[in-house]
Design an enzyme around this catalytic site. Structure first.
Site, PDB file in Angstrom:
ATOM      1  N   GLU A 102     -27.342  38.472   2.790  1.00 54.64           N
ATOM      2  CA  GLU A 102     -28.692  38.708   2.166  1.00 54.64           C
ATOM      3  C   GLU A 102     -28.570  37.823   0.803  1.00 54.64           C
ATOM      4  OE1 GLU A 102     -32.176  40.725  -0.064  1.00 54.64           O
ATOM      5  OE2 GLU A 102     -29.983  40.597  -0.464  1.00 54.64           O
ATOM      6  N   ASP A 114     -25.795  43.239   0.926  1.00 57.39           N
ATOM      7  CA  ASP A 114     -26.902  43.162  -0.139  1.00 57.39           C
ATOM      8  C   ASP A 114     -26.326  42.292  -1.129  1.00 57.39           C
ATOM      9  OD1 ASP A 114     -29.611  44.221  -0.765  1.00 57.39           O
ATOM     10  OD2 ASP A 114     -28.426  44.572  -2.565  1.00 57.39           O
TER      11      ASP A 114
END
Length: 679
Positions: free
Chosen positions: A426, A397
């Protein structure tokens, strides 16, 4: 046979002189190389790496060039390079297993080959005799580098050539033929004089397993897999595996499964004030029950997780785990390691912000803290823990908000220890930042696909991904939606938009993913107008999905993924080429396998509301079809078949019937009436 001796003058080395000036070969460049070898090129096991080298030397002597490659710590393999043109040499190799490799190029002036080349041009009798004597010396030198039967054969050849060169009864043409014997020349070529070779620096190569190149991802929230009114568990996720496998996905991605903070917990639809029963955001990691190495008790136990990983593997599915390096205010790290966070003058920790968005329930780490080494070691240990639990794929993330040196160290160390581990970045951020993360070792990256919607945007972007310099290290993973992103097109385009964007994602890129239940069930309502946030987002609450709804597009997803598995052309990105079609609402493109036997042509109607038609320009020779013949285009979505011939081909697509063709080229052989199937 007379040896030639050159007097040696011992001149002292002067400033600027090389230690050895004998090397005449120049290696001007070796490609591919990422930032001159600072970072690694990427391939998957068994995938070819085509290497080009710019090599030359002074004068007209013959050059020998070899491609060298080796696994990290292993033996070196040599591959002869072939001269293409303009001093560009080419060779290829395929690393057989995941791991780190190195490759380089060596070149040298080949005195034997140069002599042989010159001899082919000799016509004067005396010139041939002198050249034969010189050749005898070269061959004798090669014999000394050989052994056994090869040494004996070369020695005999050198002696015979030297003897016959002095025999005036032997004609020059006979002597020349003897000197140019192809079989003996091949034997001598095995033992070249490489004392003065030039070697290029070793370039790095990372080889991953196939799933880093070709993967189909499905994302779900485990807590939403239970019965209505119940908190889902890892065992409930396991019960979904057959359906996910049936749809053709080979990666199941789970958002964070750790304990969720209670301090400043967010309510439904990101509300600042919670209500009883609010479950909070999985990305607000850490509470009294533990942190990044622990599992939310409501989901189950470590044994349940291991059971899920094993069950998924039985279906051919990898479990991908989300790693979010951030903490809820009540994460144990905050108390145990307060120095790992930024403290404000009022004595509170700086929470995450992306103005105007505020994330009061998340504390970012401070990578400039004094104990940065301790922080690095602990964060790597999070990966180590889950690798030990069986995880081999991590979706990370927001990696662009963490220090790049940390990622270079962490990812490199992990992939040295576990070469089959895959990292997905990401990072919806600026292009150079995304590319830097890929260079640092990330196996795949999210892309801008969600926001590339027009024909021009799609052509420009995917041409860059497939043919730009980033191809050597940047592997795209395209998603039409995520829990964070509900694009306006999906909000307003109706079911046809979901279908056409699925086809685009799955055929333009070798790796793609969907935020699964929301996509297959056409979830399209935003939290408010102009927002890309879902209404009643699963990020903040439990949702229960009726997978048996008649409007589900799961059958289409299953068919598209089956097509991807059956056609190797769709499992790579490099062969992508767009085909001219005059209608801006029609996008046409082709992909083909390396051997050209598997060719897929996709045509997509970008208009979700209206039928569109046009003429696709596809020349027969570009797909290996006789220009004067006909061939069959088999639409793998509808099972319809079309006869095509010539260079221009009519296509009409009604989005309410089918928004796309995914067509397999089936060629007609000259000797058969039926079609010759290439799959």
């Amino acid at each position: 046979m007379t040896e030639i001796h050159t007097p040696v003058l011992l001149t002292p080395t002067l400033p600027g002189m090389p230690e050895d000036g004998h090397a005449r070969a120049v290696i001007d460049a070796v490609l591919p190389a990422v930032d001159c070898g600072r970072f690694a090129v990427k391939r998957t096991a068994g995938e070819k790496l085509e290497v080009k080298a710019h090599c030359f030397a002074d004068g007209h002597d013959v050059l020998r060039v070899l491609l060298l490659w080796r696994p990290d710590g292993g033996a070196t393999h040599e591959v002869p390079m072939t001269l293409l043109n303009n001093d560009i040499w080419e060779a290829e190799f395929a690393a057989p297993t995941p791991g780190r490799y190195g490759y380089s190029v060596v070149a040298w002036v080949d005195s034997f080959a140069s002599w042989r080349h010159e001899l082919t041009r000799r016509v004067d009798e005396e010139d041939i005799r002198v050249a034969a004597q010189v050749g005898a010396i070269e061959i004798a030198a090669a014999a000394r580098r050989a052994s056994g039967a090869d040494q004996q054969a070369l020695t005999e050849w050198a002696q015979a050539l030297d003897r016959d060169a002095a025999d005036r009864s032997i004609e020059g043409t006979t002597l020349k033929a003897q000197a140019l014997d192809d079989d003996l020349a091949e034997l001598a070529g095995r033992y070249p004089d490489r004392r003065f070779q030039t070697q290029y620096i070793e370039l790095p190569l990372i080889v991953d397993r196939e799933r880093a190149r070709f993967s189909s991802w499905y994302e779900l929230f485990p807590r939403s897999t239970g019965a209505p009114g119940q908190h889902g568990t890892l065992r409930d996720v396991e019960s979904r595996l057959p359906a996910i496998a049936r749809m053709g996905f080979n990666v199941l991605y789970l958002p964070p499964i750790h304990p969720i903070g209670r301090v400043d917990r967010k309510g439904k639809n990101n509300a600042l004030v919670t209500e009883p029963g609010d479950v909070g955001s999985p990305w607000a990691i850490g509470a009294a029950e533990g942190g990044h190495k622990d599992i939310l008790p409501a989901l189950g136990t470590a044994e349940d997780f291991r059971h899920l990983v094993a069950a998924a593997a039985g279906h051919g599915i990898d479990i991908a785990l989300d790693i979010a390096f951030q903490c809820a205010p009540d994460h144990p790290y905050v108390k145990a390691h307060p120095g790992w966070f930024r403290w404000r003058p009022d004595g509170t920790v700086q929470y995450a912000e992306n103005p105007p968005k505020k994330y009061q329930d998340i504390y970012p780490f401070n990578f400039e803290c004094d104990d940065w080494r301790g922080l690095w070691v602990e964060l790597k240990s999070v990966f180590d823990h889950w690798i030990h639990e069986g995880v081999k794929i991590f979706r990370v993330d927001n990696p662009h908000t963490k220090a790049f040196p940390f990622w270079e160290w962490c990812v490199t160390q992990i992939k040295r220890e576990h070469p089959t581990v895959i990292f997905l970045a990401e990072a919806f951020t600026r292009p150079k930042v995304m590319h830097r993360l890929a260079k640092l070792g990330y196996s795949q990256s999210y892309t801008y696909f969600t926001w590339r919607n027009t024909k021009d945007e799609l052509v420009t972007y995917f041409t860059e991904l497939a043919h730009g310099p980033g191809y050597e290290y940047f592997r795209p993973n395209v998603w039409p939606n995520t829990p964070d992103i509900l694009h306006e097109q999906l909000q307003t385009g109706g079911p046809a938009m979901f279908r056409l964007r699925l086809v685009l994602a799955a055929t333009l890129a070798a790796s793609y993913g969907i935020y699964g239940p929301a996509y297959e069930l056409l979830e399209h309502l935003p939290r408010n107008p102009g927002s890309e946030e879902y209404l009643d987002s699963e990020k903040y609450q439990i949702r229960h999905w009726d997978h048996g709804r008649p409007d589900s597009i799961a059958p289409l997803i299953e068919r598209v993924n089956q097509i991807r598995r059956d056609n190797v052309a769709l499992q790579f990105n490099r062969s992508l080429r767009f085909l001219p079609v005059e209608n801006d609402q029609l996008l046409a493109y082709a992909k083909q396998s390396d051997d050209g036997q598997n060719v897929i042509v996709t045509v997509v109607n970008l208009d979700p509301h209206n039928a569109q038609y046009g003429w696709v320009h596809l020349t027969p020779h570009s797909i290996g079809v006789d220009p004067g013949g006909t061939w069959q285009m088999h639409d793998l979505l509808s099972e319809e078949r079309y006869q095509w011939q010539g260079d221009y081909h009519y296509v009409r697509l009604d989005p309410h019937h089918t928004p796309a063709h995914i067509m397999l080229v089936r060629r007609r052989t000259r000797s058969e009436q039926d079609f010759d199937y290439y799959l």
